[in-house]
Design a protein around this motif. Structure first.
Motif, short mmCIF file in Angstrom:
data_model
loop_
_atom_site.label_atom_id
_atom_site.label_comp_id
_atom_site.label_asym_id
_atom_site.label_seq_id
_atom_site.Cartn_x
_atom_site.Cartn_y
_atom_site.Cartn_z
N GLU A 61 42.72 36.86 41.20
CA GLU A 61 41.58 37.68 41.60
C GLU A 61 41.91 38.56 42.81
N ARG A 63 44.88 39.84 43.46
CA ARG A 63 45.65 40.95 42.91
C ARG A 63 44.74 41.96 42.20
N ALA A 64 43.76 41.44 41.44
CA ALA A 64 42.85 42.34 40.72
C ALA A 64 42.03 43.18 41.69
N GLN A 67 44.27 45.86 43.14
CA GLN A 67 44.53 46.92 42.17
C GLN A 67 43.31 47.83 41.99
N GLU A 68 42.12 47.23 41.91
CA GLU A 68 40.90 48.03 41.78
C GLU A 68 40.69 48.90 43.01
#
Length: 196
Positions: A61, A63-64, A67-68
């Protein structure tokens, strides 16, 4: 250990069925043993779930979210209108305006988590199409990891408690049958007549 500590240990062992009481049946020892085993299982599950499930979810999460956030473009916008802050949430609805890279004036609705006045500059995020979006919450990785771990631990506790209750009911029925058999045998020995 002093005498008080020894008494506490003895009382605790007697309450959970680990003493050498000759009146305890094999079923009583089974129930105590399984109860202790299930309690240890629940206590071991908590750190294992945190390490084996919670940590990978938190890392994924995180990393997500990064990235977002990296896909969003930060722009300083000017507050043009301030709405009324609701009592239940510390978020103020505002209208903001900004200029695109090509100089085009744009405006949109934004939710500020701080008190702002008309004319204030607030940082906003835009997606690839230039649309105003909320950035992902930095608390999202931790909240998802905690909720998932709590669900797994709760399921484990429910399964262990349910298994223990099923075992206990079965052992209670067996103890009742043994009790009646022993009373019938005692009736033959004591009174010589047996059960009618």
């Amino acid at each position: 250990m002093n005498a008080g500590s020894v008494d506490i240990v003895r009382r605790t062992c007697r309450r959970v069925g680990l003493d050498r009481n000759p009146m305890r049946r094999r079923e009583d020892r089974w129930q105590s043993g399984v109860g202790i085993l299930l309690a240890v299982l629940v206590l071991v599950t908590v750190p294992l779930v945190a390490v084996l499930i919670g940590r990978p979810i938190y890392d994924a999460e995180t990393r997500a979210v990064q990235q977002e956030t990296a896909r969003l473009h930060r722009v300083d916008a000017t507050v043009t209108e301030v709405g009324k802050t609701p009592l239940y949430a510390p978020i103020t609805p505002v209208k903001v305006s900004w200029r695109d890279a090509d100089g085009t004036a744009r405006s949109g609705d934004y939710h500020s988590n701080v008190l702002v006045e008309v004319g204030a500059i607030v940082p906003v995020r835009l997606d690839a199409t230039g649309r105003l979006v909320e950035p992902p919450s930095p608390a999202r990785p931790m909240s998802r990891a905690v909720l998932t771990c709590a669900a797994v631990v709760a399921a484990t506790v429910i399964a262990c408690a349910g298994g223990y209750l099923v075992l206990r009911c079965g052992l209670d029925r067996r103890r009742a049958r043994l009790w009646e058999t022993e009373w019938a045998a005692a009736g033959l020995t004591w009174g010589g007549r047996g059960a009618n």
